[in-house]
Design an enzyme around this catalytic site. Structure first.
Site, PDB file in Angstrom:
ATOM      1  N   ASP A 348      22.892 -35.740  18.553  1.00 33.68           N
ATOM      2  CA  ASP A 348      22.503 -35.007  19.745  1.00 33.68           C
ATOM      3  C   ASP A 348      21.839 -33.701  19.328  1.00 33.68           C
ATOM      4  OD1 ASP A 348      23.411 -36.747  21.691  1.00 33.68           O
ATOM      5  OD2 ASP A 348      25.428 -35.917  21.686  1.00 33.68           O
ATOM      6  N   GLU A 720      46.688 -50.208 -24.401  1.00 34.86           N
ATOM      7  CA  GLU A 720      48.054 -50.675 -24.636  1.00 34.86           C
ATOM      8  C   GLU A 720      48.082 -52.144 -25.035  1.00 34.86           C
ATOM      9  OE1 GLU A 720      50.230 -47.825 -21.272  1.00 34.86           O
ATOM     10  OE2 GLU A 720      49.738 -49.905 -20.837  1.00 34.86           O
TER      11      GLU A 720
END
Length: 925
Positions: A348, A720
């Site tokens: 707007d 890991e």
């Protein structure tokens, strides 16, 4: 007034008596009057009958919420692993206390994640409550004859409520005054069509939901205006009755959450499959069954990113809170995700790009153009040649519903109602008019409220025994209804030449970014005159041009959106020249020359949906002006058909369809209607476009932060897992890192740094990149490639140091035992290398392309602190005898630490080289 003590409780009213009574008699039924209740009586009824609020649905107990955290797939995997490890301890002969410790440690990880998730869920609920409080629903009521605004929760039976298009009806009411009033009862009836309302009495044989003189809590005013007296509040309403019967529904999961769930399933399946394979490989090699089984469980634990659920929750919650601090309240988490991929913003003009602080600066009459001085809503200023301007301002001021409130308690002048009307009232005061006195002299006896179809508002007044229609509205629409114009010589016919002069004056003002309203008058036969007669054959009095200056922050925000590859399109109901002037000022129209301006008439005529898509797909600037809500809906739909991710702003009830249709509906919090705020997924507290741009930036950073900690978590999982795989296939009888160490890494070096990454500020240039594609997946190949690259470096470093340390002992693999000091030192070096690698990796993943030197080593102090805590935990595991016994570790020498830090820093160095090469490649292309 004195109210009889027999007034029944809210909602116990005889509905038949209410709907069958004539408008004037309704007040007797509810113990009120056309002037409403006195303030004292309203307070008394509120204290006696309670607030106008629906009871909260029964919430899950804290215990139930906490237990719900254990239904996450990663939590289930870890709980199963803990149970199996405990079983291994109980069934072992002799029992291995290490298995008991492992089972307890796994359970501790699950409990920690559950606690973090529970805490974030609680904080999210409190944030949602705070958001509701920051955007309270208000209601306009008459108290002692004065129109005031009160919280909807403080409505009581007998209050006279003022209703206008776009309002949410906050209580059950009987209509006592209606002007083309229509409501949408979809929440009660399922029918979305608007239904007209009347103030007339309705037969008691008509069902209450079909009574056209009743309106209900939860419904919305679709058109027109009116007044209604409250007959039921809170749970004693029709909506409250349905509300109590409604079961709690489970909210939809966002696409991001669904992607995380899908990824979790794949990771869990891969972890289980790998554990089974390694169990099958090691068991035939002669390893004890229980030890081999625990080894396989350790592999599974190494694969599971335990910290992911908690960090995901934290990143989302941090994003919502950051947006709230930037005046953007997000009602759904999915909006956080979608904001990052927004490609088009349909905005707007008034209030969003501009301040919505209208000030009349120019008046045009047939006599001359008048300058109006002063800014804002304080009546300080003057009008040039005030005598010839006074009549147009008097008529305009009487055709207003707004009120300008004087300063109170340190606040400045405030507006209750439409800011355009407030500007007219202030201009009238500058001309020396006493608007209150004028209202008493010419009381209003009727009105035809403004609507977006005809773009006019008409009020009917009596003055000196005559009845007049005062009309104001869009110059083009109003001028077409005028046949005369007022001049210094009196009213004369409005010929073509004069019409052209009026339109030229309008264009001059509109081209200066002024919003223009035309004002006209007509004498009519009486208050019962119909709208068609009252709004035709008018006499034009003049034009009022008012300035709504652009917000100063909007220019930079629009420029930021352009750099980010986001297209900004103005879609406004304002005059085309005014819209174009503002669009040029704020930078929406950047191309030289005139833009392609599309009006509502064009969309109703020559431009069908196919032509609209072609227009929007073009490269030139497009601006939409004088459009209706259905036109705005068509623009949004056309953009989505083109594959755009659309954010759209709106403030009125008629904007609700477009807000719903858009990917991101953005409602105005300060000036928007209740209906618009309910339809939107984001509410701007300050109504500023700049807050949308800030929210897009934060949305992008939230998505980027989620990717960062995914890379962080999965890269160290590779670090890991790789040593374990290498040791298994190399025939080494022991593990390079045990399950207890994996859990220590995941707790000490995973969760806290990952949480800190979730709080990472937007990195430089985040708004210089194009939006991500609608089809882009979170777990994309680019993300996988990145954590494979970083994880491989960590894995190589940890594996190399483990086997190098074993090699220095000169002992064959088959001679190593779990109590061997060299093995325990190697085991410790593996863990330390992964921890230190993750410390450097945390800095690496902060950006895909920017050097850590540009970001600043200390710019995220939480991340530095979290990494140092992880290293401190690693040192404690290495040097404290009680922890050495638990983790099977040994103290490391200074030389060992030099090797660990050197190898751990490789991940940072390697990625800095990759980033440098990437930036150089980008610079040369």
């Amino acid at each position: 007034m004195t109210t009889a003590p027999s007034i029944p409780r809210a909602g116990e009213r005889d509905v038949v008596a209410v709907q069958t009574a004539e408008p004037g008699a309704v007040f007797d039924v509810v113990g009120s009057s056309p002037r409403g209740l006195s303030s004292q009586e309203a307070v008394s009824r509120l204290a006696e009958h309670g607030r106008n609020e629906l009871p909260r649905l029964a919430e899950r107990s804290p215990v139930s919420r906490f237990l719900g955290q254990f239904t996450d797939l990663f939590a289930v995997v870890l709980l199963v692993a803990s149970a199996f490890t405990l079983a291994a301890y109980l069934l072992g002969t002799p029992r291995d206390v290490g298995n008991l410790r492992l089972a307890i440690a796994i359970l501790a990880v699950v409990l920690l994640n559950a606690s973090i998730g529970f805490g974030q869920e609680y904080m999210a609920e409190r944030t949602a409550d705070a958001m509701r409080d920051m955007v309270p629903h208000q209601a306009r009521v008459l108290r002692g004859g004065e129109r005031v605004e009160v919280p909807a929760a403080e409505l009581v039976v007998g209050d006279v409520v003022v209703l206008d298009a776009g309002d949410a009806v906050s209580a059950d009411c009987r209509v006592v005054e209606a002007h083309d009033l229509a409501v949408n009862n979809v929440v009660l009836t399922g029918e979305s069509d608007s239904v007209g309302r009347t103030a007339d009495a309705v037969s008691g044989r008509v069902a209450r939901l079909e009574a056209r003189n009743l309106v209900w809590m939860g419904t919305t005013v679709a058109a027109g205006a009116g007044k209604a007296v409250v007959t039921g509040t809170g749970e004693h309403t029709e909506f409250g009755r349905i509300y109590r019967l409604t079961a709690r529904t489970t909210p939809d999961r966002s696409p991001l959450q669904l992607q995380i769930t899908h990824m979790a399933r794949r990771v869990a399946a891969a972890a289980f499959a790998l554990g089974v394979v390694l169990f099958a490989v090691r068991l035939p090699a002669g390893g004890p069954l229980v030890e081999t089984f625990v080894f396989a469980l350790g592999v599974m634990v190494a694969c599971v990113p335990e910290g992911l659920p908690a960090t995901l929750s934290v990143a989302m919650a941090i994003g919502v809170r950051r947006m709230a601090r930037r005046q953007a309240l997000v009602k759904k988490l999915v909006a956080v995700e979608t904001l990052g991929s927004t490609t088009v913003i349909c905005t707007d003009k008034t209030g969003t790009l501009t301040k919505a602080e209208m000030t009349v600066t120019r008046l045009w009459t047939a006599a001359r153009t008048h300058r109006v001085t002063g800014v804002g809503y304080a009546p300080d200023g003057s009008v040039s040649d005030v005598d010839s301007a006074r009549e147009v301002l008097r008529v305009a001021a009487l055709c207003c519903d707004a009120r300008v409130l004087p300063p109170k308690a340190g606040d400045g002048w405030r507006v209750l109602g439409d800011t355009t009307e407030a500007a007219l009232l202030v201009a009238a005061a500058k001309a020396g008019l006493d608007v209150d006195a004028e209202r008493r002299a010419a009381p209003r006896v009727g009105e035809f409220p403004f609507d977006s179809e005809r773009k006019l508002m008409t009020t009917v007044h009596t003055h000196d025994g005559r009845t007049w229609a005062h009309v104001k509205g869009a110059p083009g629409e109003l001028l077409a209804r005028c046949t005369r114009i007022r001049t210094e010589q009196g009213d004369v016919a409005l010929d073509d030449r004069t019409r052209a002069e009026v339109l030229a004056a309008n264009d001059v003002m509109a081209g200066s970014a002024l919003r223009v309203l035309a004002v006209a008058i007509r004498e009519i036969r009486g208050a019962r005159t119909g709208q068609a007669e009252a709004e035709n054959d008018l006499t034009l009095l003049g034009l009022a041009g008012m300035l709504d200056p652009p917000r100063p922050e909007v220019v930079d925000a629009v420029a930021s959106c352009r750099r980010a590859g986001i297209r900004v399109i103005m879609v406004t109901g304002d005059y085309a020249l005014t819209a174009e002037a503002i669009a040029h000022r704020v930078g929406i129209l950047a191309a030289p020359g005139r833009p392609r301006t599309v009006t509502g008439a064009d969309l109703d005529g020559e431009i069908d949906d196919s032509a609209l898509r072609d227009l929007l797909a073009g490269k030139g600037d497009v601006l939409f002006a004088r459009v209706k809500p259905e036109h705005k809906m068509r623009v949004v739909a056309a953009l989505k058909d083109l594959g755009e991710v659309v954010a759209v702003t709106g403030d009125g009830a008629n904007d609700a369809p477009a807000l719903k249709r858009a990917d991101i509906g953005v409602a105005m919090g300060a000036t928007g209607t209740d209906v618009a705020r309910e339809a939107a997924v984001m509410v701007l507290l300050d109504d500023s476009f700049a807050s949308i741009a800030a929210a897009v930036e934060l949305g992008r950073s939230v998505y980027a932060n989620i990717r960062k900690f995914l890379v962080y978590l999965f890269s160290h999982n590779i670090g890991e897992l790789a040593p374990i795989l290498v040791a298994t296939f190399a025939g080494f009888p022991l593990v390079p890192i045990n399950a207890m160490q994996v859990l220590a890494i995941d707790l000490g070096s995973d969760v806290l740094p990952a949480l800190a990454l979730g709080a990472e500020a937007p990195e430089p240039g985040v708004m210089d990149l194009p939006p991500r594609g609608r089809r882009e997946r979170l777990f994309s190949w680019s993300l996988v490639r990145r954590f494979l690259f970083l994880g491989s470096i960590q894995a190589a470093s940890a594996t190399a140091l483990f086997f190098w340390h074993l090699h220095t002992a000169g002992i064959p693999f088959d001679r190593f035992t779990a109590v061997n000091p060299v093995y325990r030192e190697a085991l410790t070096m593996t863990q330390a290398t992964i921890v230190v690698s993750q410390f450097f990796n945390a800095f690496t993943v902060r950006s895909d392309r920017h050097s850590i030197l540009r970001l600043g080593l200390l710019s995220n102090r939480k991340l530095v602190g979290a990494g140092l805590i992880g290293i401190a935990i690693m040192c404690a595991i290495s040097y404290l005898p009680p922890l050495q016994a638990v983790f099977h570790t040994a103290p490391l020498s200074p030389v060992d630490w030099l090797l660990v830090v050197g190898c751990g820093s490789l991940v940072l160095g390697a990625d800095e080289i990759r980033k440098f090469l990437l930036r150089r490649k980008e610079a040369t292309t």
